[in-house]
Design a protein around this motif. Sequence first.
Motif, short mmCIF file in Angstrom:
data_model
loop_
_atom_site.label_atom_id
_atom_site.label_comp_id
_atom_site.label_asym_id
_atom_site.label_seq_id
_atom_site.Cartn_x
_atom_site.Cartn_y
_atom_site.Cartn_z
N THR A 126 0.82 -1.21 0.00
CA THR A 126 0.00 0.00 0.00
C THR A 126 0.85 1.26 0.00
O THR A 126 0.35 2.34 -0.29
N GLU A 127 2.13 1.13 0.33
CA GLU A 127 3.04 2.28 0.41
C GLU A 127 4.10 2.29 -0.69
O GLU A 127 4.78 3.29 -0.88
N GLY A 168 -0.07 -4.89 3.60
CA GLY A 168 -0.57 -3.70 4.27
C GLY A 168 -1.56 -3.94 5.37
O GLY A 168 -2.16 -3.01 5.90
#
Length: 135
Positions: free
Chosen positions: A72-73, A121
């Motif tokens: 997610t990052e 995530g």
Amino acid sequence: MTSIFKDQPAPSEADFLDMAEAAFAALPDAFRQLCGNVVIQIADFADEETLKALEMENPYELTGLYHGVDLTEKSVMDPGMPDHVFLYRLPILLEWCERGDVALDDLIAHVLVHEIGHHFGLSDDDMHAIEDSVD
């Protein structure tokens, strides 16, 4: 009194890695592909720096750790360094012995999947909610 474990050494780091790799290979192909270049590593315990960063005093409390940038990052600008999943052999062995209700390879698979969940995530709370919904 004779023990069935008398002549059997504790599973080594190599044994743990074999079980972890077998658990990873048993995951659905699409799931494995999303893991990309995650590296599985086995150590007896987390190092002092890791325990300190997590504010943990007892090294037996940590059975596994995801180290990397979760999906997610991640961005295309991130360097191509692999993420790592660490499985800590002695805490896992202690949990296995204390529980007595799960096969060692199943416990290793559980910790591995939990740590891979962080790669996707998911938080610890997210994963506990998923586990509770299955039980």
